[in-house]
Scaffold this motif. Structure first.
Motif, PDB file in Angstrom:
ATOM      1  N   LEU A   2       0.820  -1.203   0.000  1.00  0.00           N
ATOM      2  CA  LEU A   2       0.000   0.000   0.000  1.00  0.00           C
ATOM      3  C   LEU A   2       0.859   1.260   0.000  1.00  0.00           C
ATOM      4  CD1 LEU A   2      -3.092  -0.477   2.282  1.00  0.00           C
ATOM      5  CD2 LEU A   2      -3.011   0.736   0.096  1.00  0.00           C
ATOM      6  N   LYS A   3       1.953   1.157   0.735  1.00  0.00           N
ATOM      7  CA  LYS A   3       2.852   2.285   0.841  1.00  0.00           C
ATOM      8  C   LYS A   3       3.336   2.708  -0.548  1.00  0.00           C
ATOM      9  CE  LYS A   3       6.678   3.625   3.857  1.00  0.00           C
ATOM     10  NZ  LYS A   3       7.612   3.078   4.834  1.00  0.00           N
ATOM     11  N   PHE A   6       0.745   4.583  -2.420  1.00  0.00           N
ATOM     12  CA  PHE A   6       0.623   5.981  -1.996  1.00  0.00           C
ATOM     13  C   PHE A   6       1.714   6.835  -2.615  1.00  0.00           C
ATOM     14  CE2 PHE A   6      -2.087   4.674   1.673  1.00  0.00           C
ATOM     15  CZ  PHE A   6      -3.133   5.507   1.360  1.00  0.00           C
ATOM     16  N   LEU A  15       3.656  15.394 -10.707  1.00  0.00           N
ATOM     17  CA  LEU A  15       3.888  15.507 -12.136  1.00  0.00           C
ATOM     18  C   LEU A  15       2.817  16.369 -12.789  1.00  0.00           C
ATOM     19  CD1 LEU A  15       5.868  14.295 -14.225  1.00  0.00           C
ATOM     20  CD2 LEU A  15       4.120  12.585 -14.716  1.00  0.00           C
ATOM     21  N   VAL A  16       1.570  16.096 -12.391  1.00  0.00           N
ATOM     22  CA  VAL A  16       0.466  16.876 -12.935  1.00  0.00           C
ATOM     23  C   VAL A  16       0.668  18.351 -12.620  1.00  0.00           C
ATOM     24  CG1 VAL A  16      -1.993  17.341 -12.666  1.00  0.00           C
ATOM     25  CG2 VAL A  16      -1.210  15.008 -12.983  1.00  0.00           C
ATOM     26  N   LEU A  18       3.493  19.993 -12.119  1.00  0.00           N
ATOM     27  CA  LEU A  18       4.573  20.529 -12.947  1.00  0.00           C
ATOM     28  C   LEU A  18       4.099  20.829 -14.361  1.00  0.00           C
ATOM     29  CD1 LEU A  18       7.710  18.428 -12.005  1.00  0.00           C
ATOM     30  CD2 LEU A  18       7.471  20.909 -11.927  1.00  0.00           C
ATOM     31  N   LEU A  19       3.383  19.850 -14.924  1.00  0.00           N
ATOM     32  CA  LEU A  19       2.887  20.008 -16.286  1.00  0.00           C
ATOM     33  C   LEU A  19       1.974  21.217 -16.371  1.00  0.00           C
ATOM     34  CD1 LEU A  19       2.158  16.314 -17.105  1.00  0.00           C
ATOM     35  CD2 LEU A  19       3.663  17.812 -18.402  1.00  0.00           C
ATOM     36  N   GLY A  20       1.130  21.344 -15.350  1.00  0.00           N
ATOM     37  CA  GLY A  20       0.190  22.455 -15.328  1.00  0.00           C
ATOM     38  C   GLY A  20       0.916  23.775 -15.357  1.00  0.00           C
ATOM     39  N   SER A  23       2.427  24.519 -19.099  1.00  0.00           N
ATOM     40  CA  SER A  23       1.771  24.543 -20.404  1.00  0.00           C
ATOM     41  C   SER A  23       0.316  24.984 -20.361  1.00  0.00           C
ATOM     42  CB  SER A  23       1.849  23.157 -21.008  1.00  0.00           C
ATOM     43  OG  SER A  23       1.287  22.242 -20.100  1.00  0.00           O
ATOM     44  N   THR A  24      -0.015  25.911 -19.477  1.00  0.00           N
ATOM     45  CA  THR A  24      -1.409  26.315 -19.397  1.00  0.00           C
ATOM     46  C   THR A  24      -1.809  27.255 -20.529  1.00  0.00           C
ATOM     47  OG1 THR A  24      -0.681  27.958 -17.833  1.00  0.00           O
ATOM     48  CG2 THR A  24      -1.790  26.015 -16.939  1.00  0.00           C
ATOM     49  N   MET A  26      -1.594  26.945 -23.687  1.00  0.00           N
ATOM     50  CA  MET A  26      -1.995  26.368 -24.963  1.00  0.00           C
ATOM     51  C   MET A  26      -3.508  26.201 -25.033  1.00  0.00           C
ATOM     52  SD  MET A  26       0.967  23.763 -25.897  1.00  0.00           S
ATOM     53  CE  MET A  26       0.133  23.738 -27.454  1.00  0.00           C
ATOM     54  N   ALA A  28      -6.346  24.845 -28.064  1.00  0.00           N
ATOM     55  CA  ALA A  28      -6.484  24.388 -29.437  1.00  0.00           C
ATOM     56  C   ALA A  28      -7.773  24.872 -30.082  1.00  0.00           C
ATOM     57  CB  ALA A  28      -6.420  22.864 -29.490  1.00  0.00           C
TER      58      ALA A  28
ATOM     59  N   PRO B 173      -5.537  23.958 -14.979  1.00  0.00           N
ATOM     60  CA  PRO B 173      -5.710  23.083 -16.142  1.00  0.00           C
ATOM     61  C   PRO B 173      -6.701  21.965 -15.881  1.00  0.00           C
ATOM     62  CG  PRO B 173      -3.713  22.506 -14.981  1.00  0.00           C
ATOM     63  CD  PRO B 173      -4.295  23.665 -14.232  1.00  0.00           C
ATOM     64  N   TRP B 188       8.289  19.613 -22.359  1.00  0.00           N
ATOM     65  CA  TRP B 188       7.332  18.564 -22.014  1.00  0.00           C
ATOM     66  C   TRP B 188       6.562  18.106 -23.238  1.00  0.00           C
ATOM     67  CZ3 TRP B 188       7.598  16.065 -17.660  1.00  0.00           C
ATOM     68  CH2 TRP B 188       8.130  16.696 -16.535  1.00  0.00           C
ATOM     69  N   PHE B 192      -1.964  20.436 -21.567  1.00  0.00           N
ATOM     70  CA  PHE B 192      -3.396  20.492 -21.320  1.00  0.00           C
ATOM     71  C   PHE B 192      -4.051  21.298 -22.425  1.00  0.00           C
ATOM     72  CE2 PHE B 192      -1.546  19.904 -17.126  1.00  0.00           C
ATOM     73  CZ  PHE B 192      -2.247  18.782 -16.722  1.00  0.00           C
ATOM     74  N   GLU B 193      -5.084  20.710 -23.016  1.00  0.00           N
ATOM     75  CA  GLU B 193      -5.740  21.416 -24.110  1.00  0.00           C
ATOM     76  C   GLU B 193      -6.689  22.469 -23.591  1.00  0.00           C
ATOM     77  OE1 GLU B 193      -7.512  18.552 -26.713  1.00  0.00           O
ATOM     78  OE2 GLU B 193      -5.779  18.761 -28.037  1.00  0.00           O
ATOM     79  N   THR B 195      -8.031  24.994 -20.169  1.00  0.00           N
ATOM     80  CA  THR B 195      -7.904  25.491 -18.809  1.00  0.00           C
ATOM     81  C   THR B 195      -9.245  26.051 -18.359  1.00  0.00           C
ATOM     82  OG1 THR B 195      -7.265  27.659 -19.590  1.00  0.00           O
ATOM     83  CG2 THR B 195      -5.484  26.112 -19.095  1.00  0.00           C
ATOM     84  N   PHE B 249       0.520   1.091   8.899  1.00  0.00           N
ATOM     85  CA  PHE B 249       0.270   0.114   7.828  1.00  0.00           C
ATOM     86  C   PHE B 249       0.186  -1.325   8.336  1.00  0.00           C
ATOM     87  CE2 PHE B 249       1.814   3.609   5.093  1.00  0.00           C
ATOM     88  CZ  PHE B 249       0.711   3.672   4.261  1.00  0.00           C
TER      89      PHE B 249
END
Lengths: 364, 338
Positions: A2-3, A6, A15-16, A18-20, A23-24, A26, A28, B173, B188, B192-193, B195, B249
């Motif tokens: 389980l650890k 987590f 990660l999400v 950082l990505l946010g 690249s906000t 963009m 399309a 996003p 990267w 994100f397409e 926001t 745990f």
């Protein structure tokens, strides 16, 4: 075990994040949010397809229009509270004025588009059970003994406010115009702009009649226009439904013409649902050009034809004529000429402690 | 039936004492009242949901989710084309609402597991001032009307709200719009397409409102059991040199795992079914519809059969979770007996 899970979750979240950050910027496709009132759902679903096509052909951009529908006053309140509407297409001018007063729409929006910024109109008419068993042909028949009238609550429903004004104006013999001709339309606009005093407000006889109607002939007041249609058509309450013309047609189409008849009174009000760009939002999001094109597009022949098809009254006279079999010409009075516009009507009739609160005592 | 009726007591709590002191007649009357009540208020409406959903047969039911493909050779008039396009739009919206509901639940559940564990731990294993107040606060979402809960967030995060200036300008996003864009434009390869601006009337507000209304479930399922177990085992583990995490745990989590799962199921059911709070913060935008909001919209469009078809999916889920609940209760009582 389980650890480890987590830890993986934490890493994924990081990660999400950082990505946010990276690249906000963009985007399309262009997105528009149209905040509207209840009955227009079908109209705007179809108009959005039409507009997306023309906008793509013109600019190459894909525009995706999101819809939000609800009671007109409630929708205005949501926009004031932070709903990011690019355009509002509401049931009555007062609701757009409320957004203007919150500082989101610049004053003068009524003049930015033709015809008081109402690309289509409608009116208030009657829906009765098949064969009209109670013989309801005009406004005065609503007071016949034993007739039960279904309408929504004017305090919460935009459509019901128009019903209230239609009743009041028709009883007070308001001056009407022929809206099937360009000349009649021009006369009405001029008369609306020139109107200075509004004797209808002092008409005590009309007030007494309306008090009698709401207290003795209306069994229930639904919160919204659609709710009152459901009460009449689905729950089988009452003998006559007072509502938007387009809403009556929708009910007739949904439940079958063998169940209901639409009855037009001798005169009624020209209901003008206005549209406006929400300046604060489009300027922040850089969507002004597409938002303005979206509203202007409502005046094009194709959009006007669509409005007629769905039983709204097009402003365009050719489109109006094409659908005149379903939308018969009756003399209309306007809110500007008869009541001096929405601000005056709202504060006199529908504000807390206003005329409606004084006359309506349902406990009797 | 008894398992369903007794399900108010969380698993692990002491089993109810068999009540056999009433007379036979009294017992029969009580059972009769219960059965009549359940039939009238639960069984008949439940059957009606499925009856209405299948009003147009199995084909009609499936058409709500999988609209009929037009025959490419058929010559259709305008209104037939319109009807097909309309059915396709409606099905897209329905699927979108299902997707959003699942997405919201999958964000809310892990968060509420963490919050619930922390809250149950804090209120049962420690003695501190204000502990009673904390316990009352955890229960608050149960006693507040969901509509009021939604309005609270509008008043907090709306334009005129306390955090309005910040909360209506925040740009964030949409995690579901993450797309592969390649290495051409930036370091990267993912972007994100789309926001969102602001919190209220966006999916984030739906998540927040759902967290609020489902918060007590995990904490409430865990608290009685944790209080029952007491801090002895943990104290022993700690005194033998285990770290805090290891204790958690190895000792705490295995002890409460069934109660935790029970809380998760309750959270899931409520997260799927929540209407009031979500309705207020959704802004009535079609893309913000969860399944219950979608059902209301279909109903308002006079599309009763489709409304009940979507409702039947929710009902089915509720029945599945009911079975899971009973299974957990059965399992925990058996374990307790051993």
């Amino acid at each position: 075990m389980l650890k480890r899970k987590f830890l993986a979750l934490g890493a994924a979240l990081g990660l999400v994040g950082l990505l946010g950050a990276g690249s906000t910027a963009m985007a399309a496709e262009v997105r528009l949010l149209n905040v509207s009132y209840d009955p227009t759902r079908e109209l705007y679903t179809q108009y959005n397809e039409l507009f997306s096509k023309t906008w793509k052909a013109k600019t190459g951009d894909t525009v995706k229009i999101e819809q939000s529908h609800g009671g007109s006053g409630k929708q205005a309140r949501s926009v004031i509270d932070g709903l990011n509407a690019d355009v509002v297409t509401l049931a009555l001018g007062w609701d757009i004025t409320a957004i203007e007063r919150a500082g989101l729409i610049n004053p003068g929006w009524e003049k930015k588009l033709p015809n008081n910024a109402s690309p289509y109109t409608s009116t208030i008419a009657f829906l009765v059970r098949k064969g009209n068993p109670k013989g309801i042909k005009d406004w005065k028949d609503l007071w016949k003994p034993g007739v039960q009238v279904i309408t929504a609550n004017p305090k919460t429903s935009g459509g019901a406010r128009w019903v209230y004004l239609a009743l009041w104006g028709a009883l007070a013999n308001a001056r009407t115009h022929d809206f099937s001709t360009a000349q009649g339309q021009a006369e009405a606009t001029a008369a609306g702009a020139a109107a200075k005093d509004f004797p209808v407000y002092q008409n005590a006889e009309v007030q007494a009649l309306i008090a009698d109607l709401f207290n003795n002939h209306v069994p229930v007041l639904d919160a919204g226009a659609r709710g009152s249609t459901v009460s009449f058509a689905q729950k089988q309450l009452g003998d006559v439904l007072l509502n938007w013309e387009n809403e009556l047609w929708l009910a007739r189409d949904e439940f079958g013409p063998e169940k209901f008849d639409i009855v037009y009174p001798s005169t009624s009000i020209l209901t003008e649902p206005p549209v406006a760009v929400v300046d604060k939002v489009v300027d922040r999001d850089g969507a002004r050009a597409v938002a303005e094109a979206y509203l202007q597009g409502l005046y094009t022949p194709e959009a006007q034809d669509l409005a007629g098809q769905l039983h709204y009254r097009p402003r365009n006279l050719d489109a109006l004529k094409k659908y005149s079999a379903d939308l018969p010409n009756i003399p209309f009075f306007t809110i500007d000429e008869t009541f001096g516009g929405w601000v005056k009507a709202q504060t006199t009739f529908f504000a807390d402690g206003g005329a409606f609160d004084q006359i309506y005592h349902p406990s009797k | 039936m008894a398992g369903v009726l007794a399900s108010k007591a969380p698993p692990g709590a002491i089993a109810a004492r068999p009540a056999a002191t009433e007379s036979a007649l009294g017992r029969r009357i009580l059972i009769g009242i219960t059965v009549a009540f359940l039939t009238l208020f639960i069984l008949i409406p439940l059957i009606n949901v499925f009856h209405q959903a299948f009003a147009k047969g199995l084909d009609g039911y499936l058409a709500v989710f999988f609209p009929p493909e037009p025959d490419p050779n058929a010559v259709l008039n305008y209104s037939q084309k319109r009807r097909l396009a309309e059915a396709a739009t409606q099905a897209t919206r329905t699927w979108h609402s299902i997707g959003l509901t699942v997405a919201v639940a999958s964000i809310v559940i892990p968060l509420n597991v963490i919050f619930g564990l922390a809250a149950a731990w804090a209120t049962t294993k420690f003695e501190f001032r204000g502990r009673t107040l904390l316990t009352v606060l955890i229960d608050l979402p149960f006693s507040v009307s969901p509509v009021v809960a939604g309005l609270v967030f509008v008043l907090l995060l709306g334009r005129n709200g306390i955090f309005g200036d910040w909360a209506t300008q925040l740009v964030w996003p949409d995690i579901f719009s993450l797309r592969w864009v390649g290495f051409g434009e930036s370091f990267w390869p993912l972007a994100f397409e789309r926001t969102h601006t602001g919190i209220i009337f966006t999916p984030l507000a739906i998540v927040i409102a759902t967290i609020f209304v489902t918060f007590p479930f995990v904490a409430r399922s865990l608290a009685p059991l944790m209080a029952n177990l007491g801090p002895d085992e943990e104290t022993a583990a700690l005194s033998l040199g285990a770290s805090g995490w290891r204790t958690f745990f190895k000792i705490t989590l295995p002890n409460v795992k069934w109660a935790l799962l029970y809380g998760v199921i309750l959270t899931l059911t409520r997260a799927f079914g929540e209407f009031g709070a979500v309705s207020v913060v959704s802004g009535h935008i079609d893309v913000n519809d969860t399944m219950p909001l979608r059902i209301e919209k279909l109903w308002n469009e006079y599309n009763n059969q489709a409304a009940f078809s979507v409702a039947s999916v929710l009902t089915f889920l509720a029945l599945v979770s009911l079975v899971a609940k009973i299974a957990i209760e059965w399992k925990t009582t058996n374990e307790a007996k051993r």
